[in-house]
Design a protein around this motif. Structure first.
Motif, PDB file in Angstrom:
ATOM      1  N   THR A  31      -1.957  -6.778  -7.168  1.00  0.00           N
ATOM      2  CA  THR A  31      -2.284  -7.081  -5.790  1.00  0.00           C
ATOM      3  C   THR A  31      -1.590  -6.068  -4.881  1.00  0.00           C
ATOM      4  OG1 THR A  31      -2.473  -9.435  -6.302  1.00  0.00           O
ATOM      5  CG2 THR A  31      -2.236  -8.819  -3.978  1.00  0.00           C
ATOM      6  N   VAL A  32      -2.376  -5.411  -4.041  1.00  0.00           N
ATOM      7  CA  VAL A  32      -1.840  -4.401  -3.141  1.00  0.00           C
ATOM      8  C   VAL A  32      -2.003  -4.906  -1.706  1.00  0.00           C
ATOM      9  CG1 VAL A  32      -1.903  -1.996  -2.417  1.00  0.00           C
ATOM     10  CG2 VAL A  32      -2.528  -2.614  -4.762  1.00  0.00           C
ATOM     11  N   SER A  33      -0.887  -5.092  -1.036  1.00  0.00           N
ATOM     12  CA  SER A  33      -0.929  -5.597   0.334  1.00  0.00           C
ATOM     13  C   SER A  33      -0.968  -4.437   1.332  1.00  0.00           C
ATOM     14  CB  SER A  33       0.294  -6.473   0.600  1.00  0.00           C
ATOM     15  OG  SER A  33       1.472  -5.706   0.486  1.00  0.00           O
ATOM     16  N   SER A  34      -1.632  -4.692   2.444  1.00  0.00           N
ATOM     17  CA  SER A  34      -1.766  -3.637   3.470  1.00  0.00           C
ATOM     18  C   SER A  34      -0.632  -3.687   4.471  1.00  0.00           C
ATOM     19  CB  SER A  34      -3.103  -3.799   4.185  1.00  0.00           C
ATOM     20  OG  SER A  34      -3.192  -5.086   4.749  1.00  0.00           O
TER      21      SER A  34
ATOM     22  N   GLU B 114      -7.719  -1.811  -1.859  1.00  0.00           N
ATOM     23  CA  GLU B 114      -8.944  -1.917  -2.660  1.00  0.00           C
ATOM     24  C   GLU B 114      -8.696  -1.757  -4.160  1.00  0.00           C
ATOM     25  OE1 GLU B 114      -8.420   0.061   0.000  1.00  0.00           O
ATOM     26  OE2 GLU B 114      -9.416   2.019  -0.247  1.00  0.00           O
ATOM     27  N   ASP B 115      -7.478  -1.454  -4.541  1.00  0.00           N
ATOM     28  CA  ASP B 115      -7.123  -1.433  -5.958  1.00  0.00           C
ATOM     29  C   ASP B 115      -6.773  -2.827  -6.476  1.00  0.00           C
ATOM     30  OD1 ASP B 115      -5.390   1.644  -5.356  1.00  0.00           O
ATOM     31  OD2 ASP B 115      -7.343   1.401  -6.331  1.00  0.00           O
TER      32      ASP B 115
ATOM     33  N   ALA C 109       0.837  -1.193   0.000  1.00  0.00           N
ATOM     34  CA  ALA C 109       0.000   0.000   0.000  1.00  0.00           C
ATOM     35  C   ALA C 109       0.877   1.251   0.000  1.00  0.00           C
ATOM     36  CB  ALA C 109      -0.927  -0.007   1.199  1.00  0.00           C
ATOM     37  N   GLY C 110       0.478   2.211  -0.822  1.00  0.00           N
ATOM     38  CA  GLY C 110       1.260   3.425  -0.975  1.00  0.00           C
ATOM     39  C   GLY C 110       2.269   3.372  -2.103  1.00  0.00           C
ATOM     40  N   GLY C 111       2.478   2.200  -2.640  1.00  0.00           N
ATOM     41  CA  GLY C 111       3.445   2.033  -3.716  1.00  0.00           C
ATOM     42  C   GLY C 111       2.867   2.373  -5.077  1.00  0.00           C
ATOM     43  N   SER C 112       3.683   2.107  -6.102  1.00  0.00           N
ATOM     44  CA  SER C 112       3.316   2.445  -7.474  1.00  0.00           C
ATOM     45  C   SER C 112       3.574   1.275  -8.409  1.00  0.00           C
ATOM     46  CB  SER C 112       4.128   3.653  -7.958  1.00  0.00           C
ATOM     47  OG  SER C 112       3.869   4.799  -7.175  1.00  0.00           O
ATOM     48  N   LEU C 113       2.827   1.245  -9.480  1.00  0.00           N
ATOM     49  CA  LEU C 113       3.038   0.310 -10.585  1.00  0.00           C
ATOM     50  C   LEU C 113       2.685   1.032 -11.876  1.00  0.00           C
ATOM     51  CD1 LEU C 113       1.415  -3.086  -9.458  1.00  0.00           C
ATOM     52  CD2 LEU C 113       3.847  -2.675  -9.850  1.00  0.00           C
TER      53      LEU C 113
END
Length: 121
Positions: free
Chosen positions: A118-121, A89-90, A14-18
């Motif tokens: 997949t976005v991990s919290s 949630e993305d 979470a907070g990262g970019s792709l």
């Protein structure tokens, strides 16, 4: 007809970019408006973003406005989706899609196979 292949998905905190890419082949890429649509498990497909044939006009769902940026390079037959400030949630399969006119919905004519984000919290 146009063929679409997405790439760039993966696992991110979470907070990262792709940055997703979608390479097109077949008929002239610049003849198509392009869109990104996602589908989370157990949910319907959701329109995310679209871009006009020239790239001059862009459109975003409220859920990603200010965090995601769509762009295209007609010389490279590629459309991109830069995703910043990612949230759990993305998490979804992200599809690239094409049609002759811009649509801010999921009503697209041609679809790629999808790439998992997949976005991990």
């Amino acid at each position: 007809q146009v063929q679409l292949v997405e790439s760039g998905g993966g696992l991110v905190q979470a907070g990262g970019s792709l940055r997703l890419s979608c390479a097109a082949s077949g008929r002239t890429f610049s003849s198509y408006a392009m869109g990104w649509i996602r589908q989370a498990p157990g949910k319907e497909r959701e329109f995310i973003s679209a871009i006009s044939k020239s790239g001059r006009n862009t459109y975003y769902a409220d859920s990603v406005k200010g965090r995601f940026t769509i762009s295209r390079d007609n010389a490279k037959n590629t459309v991109y989706l830069q995703m910043n400030s990612l949230k759990p949630e993305d998490t979804a399969v992200y599809y690239c899609a094409a049609r002759t006119g811009v649509a801010i919905n999921t009503d697209y004519e041609y679809w790629g196979q999808g790439t998992q984000v997949t976005v991990s919290s």
